[in-house]
Design a protein around this motif. Structure first.
Motif, PDB file in Angstrom:
ATOM      1  N   LEU A 246       0.838  -1.205   0.000  1.00 28.23           N
ATOM      2  CA  LEU A 246       0.000   0.000   0.000  1.00 28.23           C
ATOM      3  C   LEU A 246       0.870   1.251   0.000  1.00 28.23           C
ATOM      4  O   LEU A 246       0.622   2.197  -0.756  1.00 28.23           O
ATOM      5  CB  LEU A 246      -0.923  -0.017   1.224  1.00 28.23           C
ATOM      6  N   LYS A 249       2.637   1.557  -3.242  1.00 22.46           N
ATOM      7  CA  LYS A 249       1.666   1.725  -4.327  1.00 22.46           C
ATOM      8  C   LYS A 249       1.894   0.740  -5.472  1.00 22.46           C
ATOM      9  O   LYS A 249       1.598   1.021  -6.626  1.00 22.46           O
ATOM     10  CB  LYS A 249       1.682   3.166  -4.856  1.00 22.46           C
ATOM     11  N   LYS A 250       2.428  -0.428  -5.132  1.00 20.10           N
ATOM     12  CA  LYS A 250       2.590  -1.479  -6.134  1.00 20.10           C
ATOM     13  C   LYS A 250       2.750  -2.820  -5.429  1.00 20.10           C
ATOM     14  O   LYS A 250       3.205  -2.888  -4.285  1.00 20.10           O
ATOM     15  CB  LYS A 250       3.798  -1.214  -7.042  1.00 20.10           C
ATOM     16  N   LEU A 273      -5.208  -2.256  -4.730  1.00 23.27           N
ATOM     17  CA  LEU A 273      -4.459  -1.000  -4.854  1.00 23.27           C
ATOM     18  C   LEU A 273      -5.151   0.006  -5.771  1.00 23.27           C
ATOM     19  O   LEU A 273      -4.806   1.191  -5.762  1.00 23.27           O
ATOM     20  CB  LEU A 273      -3.041  -1.285  -5.368  1.00 23.27           C
TER      21      LEU A 273
END
Length: 305
Positions: A246, A249-250, A273
């Motif tokens: 998280l 972001k990947k 996500l």
């Protein structure tokens, strides 16, 4: 003689006060924390372990219920459309979440003509889920919704005994609440503080990012696809993001492998996500809290076939 009598009476009073205090502590721990009322587990030679069937109780202020099939749900209702909710501790919720606040309950209560069964357990992978369905059946389900995390890509069953050996998987209740408090919560923390050697259960290993390293991609993915194809019902995968993913972001490489497998096999995959999850939706590095469960439930409702 009088002094001796006085001493006897004083000692008796002290003993009575101590007994009264112990009784008050015992009752308080049972009522306030639900000690001596933990969900129990049973071993399986096909899917490793599951919650013991037919349990209903309160723990840490939260209600839990497991039906006769070890599902955290009411009994399967043939008058409703059944959706199989499959997964690990994220979907399971644990005693940190009330029965009414887990995603499967929220979905069932929101969609009156649909019942979403909660077929899950801590540290289960897709192979556990597939083995369970092969043994118990699919309950005339019209769809399958699998919740996984990136580490499930190689988190294969190894049948390492856990039931009755790790505190997170008890098979008997403690007799005394104060002893459970000491033996299950206080003493292990003291031991881990003074010693580097820890005998971690599967859930704790996941929290500390100690993942199983299977040699092959989890066969449960193909197993669940085979079951869904044979029944001609859809299989949807929901890829939960660990907090590290998280923040980055990947998804990590294992998560990317799950996405690749889903795309190659024509399986619909929902990437968490891509939704508005934030740090405050988590209660630790992996698991979501009640706020996160509500978001998960809304996403499930949005994507149900």
């Amino acid at each position: 003689m009088k002094n001796w009598a006085f001493g006897e009476n004083s000692l008796l009073k002290i003993i009575l006060v101590l007994i009264l205090l112990l009784c008050m502590v015992e009752i308080s721990l049972r009522i306030l924390l639900g000690l001596c009322n933990a969900p129990l587990y049973v071993s399986s030679n096909t899917y490793e372990y599951a919650a013991a069937p037919n349990q209903d109780g309160r723990r840490f202020g939260n209600h839990y219920h497991y039906n006769s099939f070890s599902q955290r749900s009411l009994e399967p209702d043939s008058s409703k459309t059944i959706i199989l909710g499959l997964g690990d501790s994220v979907l399971f919720g644990g005693v940190q979440s009330d029965q009414e606040n887990i995603a499967t309950s929220l979905v069932t209560n929101h969609l009156k003509d649909i019942q979403m069964l909660n077929i899950s357990a801590g540290s289960w992978g897709p192979d556990n889920c597939a083995a369970y369905l092969r043994e118990k059946g699919t309950f005339s389900a019209k769809g399958m919704f699998l919740v996984v995390s990136s580490h499930d890509a190689y988190d294969n069953m190894d049948f390492e005994p856990v039931v009755g050996l790790h505190s997170s998987y008890p098979k008997h209740q403690y007799v005394l609440a104060w002893w459970e408090l000491l033996d299950r919560y206080i003493l292990p923390r003291l031991r881990s503080y003074f010693s580097k050697q820890e005998n971690l259960d599967p859930d704790q290993k996941v929290l500390q990012t100690i993942h199983k390293k299977g040699l092959v991609f989890n066969p449960g993915f193909n197993g669940l696809k085979t079951i869904s194809d044979s029944l001609n019902i859809p299989l949807i995968i929901y890829l939960h993001a660990e907090k590290a993913e998280l923040l980055n972001k990947k998804y990590n490489n294992e998560g990317k492998e799950i996405i690749q497998w889903a795309n190659l096999n024509g399986i619909k995959i929902i990437k968490e996500l891509e939704y508005n999850f934030v740090d405050s939706d988590y209660r630790d590095n992996i698991h979501i809290n009640d706020k996160g469960q509500k978001k998960l439930a809304r996403i499930i409702v949005e994507h149900l076939p």
